[in-house]
Scaffold this active site. Structure first.
Site, PDB file in Angstrom:
ATOM      1  N   THR A  51     101.503  42.467  19.022  1.00  0.00           N
ATOM      2  CA  THR A  51     100.251  43.141  19.394  1.00  0.00           C
ATOM      3  C   THR A  51     100.301  44.598  18.956  1.00  0.00           C
ATOM      4  O   THR A  51     101.344  45.244  19.056  1.00  0.00           O
ATOM      5  CB  THR A  51      99.949  43.025  20.914  1.00  0.00           C
ATOM      6  OG1 THR A  51      98.774  43.800  21.198  1.00  0.00           O
ATOM      7  CG2 THR A  51     101.092  43.482  21.790  1.00  0.00           C
ATOM      8  N   SER A  52      99.148  45.097  18.492  1.00  0.00           N
ATOM      9  CA  SER A  52      99.087  46.489  18.053  1.00  0.00           C
ATOM     10  C   SER A  52      99.092  47.421  19.256  1.00  0.00           C
ATOM     11  O   SER A  52      99.318  48.620  19.108  1.00  0.00           O
ATOM     12  CB  SER A  52      97.828  46.724  17.210  1.00  0.00           C
ATOM     13  OG  SER A  52      96.682  46.402  17.973  1.00  0.00           O
ATOM     14  N   CYS A  84      70.602  24.837  34.051  1.00  0.00           N
ATOM     15  CA  CYS A  84      69.559  25.857  34.248  1.00  0.00           C
ATOM     16  C   CYS A  84      68.853  26.244  32.948  1.00  0.00           C
ATOM     17  O   CYS A  84      67.900  27.016  32.969  1.00  0.00           O
ATOM     18  CB  CYS A  84      70.151  27.100  34.903  1.00  0.00           C
ATOM     19  SG  CYS A  84      71.264  28.019  33.820  1.00  0.00           S
ATOM     20  N   CYS A 115      78.170  29.465  31.027  1.00  0.00           N
ATOM     21  CA  CYS A 115      76.744  29.762  31.177  1.00  0.00           C
ATOM     22  C   CYS A 115      76.567  31.276  31.286  1.00  0.00           C
ATOM     23  O   CYS A 115      77.301  31.941  32.009  1.00  0.00           O
ATOM     24  CB  CYS A 115      76.239  29.062  32.444  1.00  0.00           C
ATOM     25  SG  CYS A 115      74.515  29.427  32.800  1.00  0.00           S
ATOM     26  N   HIS A 172      91.975  37.539  27.703  1.00  0.00           N
ATOM     27  CA  HIS A 172      90.705  37.660  26.964  1.00  0.00           C
ATOM     28  C   HIS A 172      89.942  36.341  26.897  1.00  0.00           C
ATOM     29  O   HIS A 172      89.073  36.177  26.039  1.00  0.00           O
ATOM     30  CB  HIS A 172      90.967  38.208  25.545  1.00  0.00           C
ATOM     31  CG  HIS A 172      91.428  39.647  25.552  1.00  0.00           C
ATOM     32  ND1 HIS A 172      91.971  40.289  24.464  1.00  0.00           N
ATOM     33  CD2 HIS A 172      91.410  40.584  26.553  1.00  0.00           C
ATOM     34  CE1 HIS A 172      92.273  41.545  24.776  1.00  0.00           C
ATOM     35  NE2 HIS A 172      91.956  41.741  26.043  1.00  0.00           N
ATOM     36  N   CYS A 181      72.558  25.672  28.808  1.00  0.00           N
ATOM     37  CA  CYS A 181      73.131  25.071  30.016  1.00  0.00           C
ATOM     38  C   CYS A 181      72.319  23.832  30.406  1.00  0.00           C
ATOM     39  O   CYS A 181      71.094  23.921  30.529  1.00  0.00           O
ATOM     40  CB  CYS A 181      73.115  26.111  31.142  1.00  0.00           C
ATOM     41  SG  CYS A 181      73.742  25.449  32.684  1.00  0.00           S
ATOM     42  N   GLN A 212      96.776  38.001  25.022  1.00  0.00           N
ATOM     43  CA  GLN A 212      95.443  38.482  24.655  1.00  0.00           C
ATOM     44  C   GLN A 212      94.779  37.465  23.740  1.00  0.00           C
ATOM     45  O   GLN A 212      93.620  37.613  23.372  1.00  0.00           O
ATOM     46  CB  GLN A 212      95.549  39.815  23.908  1.00  0.00           C
ATOM     47  CG  GLN A 212      96.149  40.929  24.730  1.00  0.00           C
ATOM     48  CD  GLN A 212      96.590  42.077  23.832  1.00  0.00           C
ATOM     49  OE1 GLN A 212      95.822  42.983  23.538  1.00  0.00           O
ATOM     50  NE2 GLN A 212      97.836  42.050  23.387  1.00  0.00           N
ATOM     51  N   VAL A 222      93.023  34.144  22.348  1.00  0.00           N
ATOM     52  CA  VAL A 222      92.034  33.210  22.909  1.00  0.00           C
ATOM     53  C   VAL A 222      92.211  31.817  22.306  1.00  0.00           C
ATOM     54  O   VAL A 222      91.405  30.929  22.534  1.00  0.00           O
ATOM     55  CB  VAL A 222      90.587  33.725  22.648  1.00  0.00           C
ATOM     56  CG1 VAL A 222      90.334  35.028  23.391  1.00  0.00           C
ATOM     57  CG2 VAL A 222      90.302  33.896  21.152  1.00  0.00           C
ATOM     58  N   ASP A 223      93.286  31.630  21.531  1.00  0.00           N
ATOM     59  CA  ASP A 223      93.417  30.388  20.754  1.00  0.00           C
ATOM     60  C   ASP A 223      94.062  29.222  21.510  1.00  0.00           C
ATOM     61  O   ASP A 223      94.073  28.086  21.015  1.00  0.00           O
ATOM     62  CB  ASP A 223      94.195  30.657  19.450  1.00  0.00           C
ATOM     63  CG  ASP A 223      95.563  31.303  19.684  1.00  0.00           C
ATOM     64  OD1 ASP A 223      96.202  31.020  20.714  1.00  0.00           O
ATOM     65  OD2 ASP A 223      95.999  32.084  18.805  1.00  0.00           O
TER      66      ASP A 223
HETATM   67  P1  OAD Z   1      95.899  43.311  16.253  1.00  0.00           P
HETATM   68  O1  OAD Z   1      95.328  42.752  15.000  1.00  0.00           O
HETATM   69  O2  OAD Z   1      95.356  44.579  16.754  1.00  0.00           O
HETATM   70  O3  OAD Z   1      97.468  43.498  16.072  1.00  0.00           O
HETATM   71  C1  OAD Z   1      98.276  42.489  15.561  1.00  0.00           C
HETATM   72  C2  OAD Z   1      99.704  42.974  15.625  1.00  0.00           C
HETATM   73  O4  OAD Z   1     100.565  41.907  15.250  1.00  0.00           O
HETATM   74  C3  OAD Z   1     100.004  44.141  14.668  1.00  0.00           C
HETATM   75  O5  OAD Z   1     100.746  45.118  15.375  1.00  0.00           O
HETATM   76  C4  OAD Z   1     100.851  43.492  13.561  1.00  0.00           C
HETATM   77  O6  OAD Z   1     101.805  44.400  13.029  1.00  0.00           O
HETATM   78  C5  OAD Z   1     101.543  42.378  14.325  1.00  0.00           C
HETATM   79  N1  OAD Z   1     101.924  41.200  13.542  1.00  0.00           N
HETATM   80  C6  OAD Z   1     101.259  40.595  12.535  1.00  0.00           C
HETATM   81  N2  OAD Z   1     101.880  39.481  12.136  1.00  0.00           N
HETATM   82  C7  OAD Z   1     102.981  39.356  12.919  1.00  0.00           C
HETATM   83  C8  OAD Z   1     104.028  38.395  13.037  1.00  0.00           C
HETATM   84  N3  OAD Z   1     104.059  37.318  12.264  1.00  0.00           N
HETATM   85  N4  OAD Z   1     104.968  38.590  13.971  1.00  0.00           N
HETATM   86  C9  OAD Z   1     104.951  39.694  14.780  1.00  0.00           C
HETATM   87  N5  OAD Z   1     103.998  40.629  14.717  1.00  0.00           N
HETATM   88  C10 OAD Z   1     103.023  40.465  13.826  1.00  0.00           C
HETATM   89  O7  OAD Z   1      95.806  42.149  17.354  1.00  0.00           O
HETATM   90  P2  OAD Z   1      95.961  42.260  18.938  1.00  0.00           P
HETATM   91  O8  OAD Z   1      96.951  43.292  19.304  1.00  0.00           O
HETATM   92  O9  OAD Z   1      96.159  40.884  19.434  1.00  0.00           O
HETATM   93  O10 OAD Z   1      90.340  41.413  21.665  1.00  0.00           O
HETATM   94  O11 OAD Z   1      94.522  42.743  19.332  1.00  0.00           O
HETATM   95  C11 OAD Z   1      94.214  42.909  20.674  1.00  0.00           C
HETATM   96  C12 OAD Z   1      92.786  42.532  20.920  1.00  0.00           C
HETATM   97  O12 OAD Z   1      91.931  43.211  20.004  1.00  0.00           O
HETATM   98  C13 OAD Z   1      92.457  41.078  20.679  1.00  0.00           C
HETATM   99  O13 OAD Z   1      92.756  40.267  21.778  1.00  0.00           O
HETATM  100  C14 OAD Z   1      90.994  41.120  20.426  1.00  0.00           C
HETATM  101  C15 OAD Z   1      90.946  42.270  19.483  1.00  0.00           C
HETATM  102  O14 OAD Z   1      89.737  42.934  19.361  1.00  0.00           O
HETATM  103  C16 OAD Z   1      89.118  40.939  21.914  1.00  0.00           C
HETATM  104  O15 OAD Z   1      88.524  40.229  21.130  1.00  0.00           O
HETATM  105  C17 OAD Z   1      88.607  41.345  23.243  1.00  0.00           C
END
Ligand code: OAD
Length: 252
Positions: A195-196, A157, A134, A126, A154, A108, A110-111
């Site tokens: 990921t959360s 265009c 564009c 993502h 762009c 997920q 984007v980095d």
């Molecule tokens: P979140 O900020 O929702 O969750 C980050 C998760 O990483 C949490 O569950 C933390 O406990 C865990 N965490 C933090 N540091 C850690 C580490 N060093 N090792 C292991 N776990 C760790 O981020 P995402 O789940 O990535 O979407 O969020 C999902 C999407 O929500 C993103 O891609 C973005 C955001 O809005 C868009 O922008 C469309």
């Protein structure tokens, strides 16, 4: 569910599952890049959404309303990410790829740090913050210098350009999501790392995998909604847990 702490010995059942697996799928979130200095989104205090309002910065409406503000925020994030380097978590996932016959890395993030680390065929759900497209036809454009309104346009265009990321309310890139879904439905083991697990449809991939009989492994510093559905939970940072896990797999 087996919960395993930071200084751990993964249980033998984990290794036997890894040894017999023909396809491993990994889903990563911002926690994997936290140790590279890239902020996560939802963590209290440090998460981006604790400091910035997603409605004003990460929606199509926000971009229509105030493209300059949105671009300012994305340029700031690009600069921050531009200085970030892959950490031991990213690097261990490159090693894991070499150990398993079938391997899919879905992110997920984007980095672009997985690719920079050396992972191949990364499925970016993502988008990628370093790319620009564009707003009229979606073509990826190499950004040139800004025009008088200080916004990128762009060269073909004249339409506004935007970062090639998915905003709230937008669909995921169809090809990437389809590929991720197939990986989730065909893997023997599904890792959810850093990921959360609250943003759909990415969050449902683990449950798709579980529904077809895959073993679910979670690596996170905290509980998530997926924890209760996980077969193995490694509690700690991705940068600590992943190198230990991969080294143990290699040593067998
Ligand atoms: P979140 O900020 O929702 O969750 C980050 C998760 O990483 C949490 O569950 C933390 O406990 C865990 N965490 C933090 N540091 C850690 C580490 N060093 N090792 C292991 N776990 C760790 O981020 P995402 O789940 O990535 O979407 O969020 C999902 C999407 O929500 C993103 O891609 C973005 C955001 O809005 C868009 O922008 C469309």
């Amino acid at each position: 569910m087996r919960q395993i702490g930071e200084s751990f010995q993964a249980p033998p059942e984990f290794f036997s599952s890894m040894q017999s697996a023909t396809h491993v799928a990994v889903l990563t979130g911002s926690g994997v890049s936290a140790e590279s200095g890239v902020p996560t989104f939802r963590e209290a205090q440090t998460g981006l959404w604790a400091q910035y309002d997603p409605e004003s910065l990460a929606t199509p409406e926000a971009f229509r309303r105030d493209p300059a503000l949105v671009w300012q925020w994305y340029r700031w994030r690009r600069e921050l990410i531009g200085k970030a380097k892959p950490n031991p978590g990213h690097l261990s996932l490159v090693e894991m790829e070499a150990l398993i016959r079938g391997y899919s890395l879905i992110t997920q993030n984007v980095d672009g740090l997985h690719r920079l680390a050396g992972s191949s065929a990364v499925i970016e759900l993502h988008g990628n913050i370093m790319r620009t497209r564009c707003t009229r036809d979606g073509r990826i454009i190499k950004e040139t210098s800004d025009s008088s309104d200080n916004l990128p346009h762009c060269p073909d265009c004249g339409s506004l350009l935007r970062p090639d990321v998915v905003w709230f309310g937008e669909a995921l890139p169809r090809g990437s999501y389809h590929e991720a879904l197939i990986a989730a439905r065909t893997c023997d083991i599904f890792f959810s790392i850093g990921t959360s697990g609250v943003v759909q449809p990415a969050a449902s991939l683990a449950l798709e995998a579980r529904a077809t009989g895959a073993i679910i492994v979670e690596i996170n510093i905290d509980d998530t909604p997926l924890t209760q559905f996980s077969d193995f939970v490694f509690r700690g940072t991705a940068g600590n847990i992943l190198p230990s896990l991969v080294n143990s797999i290699k040593g067998r």
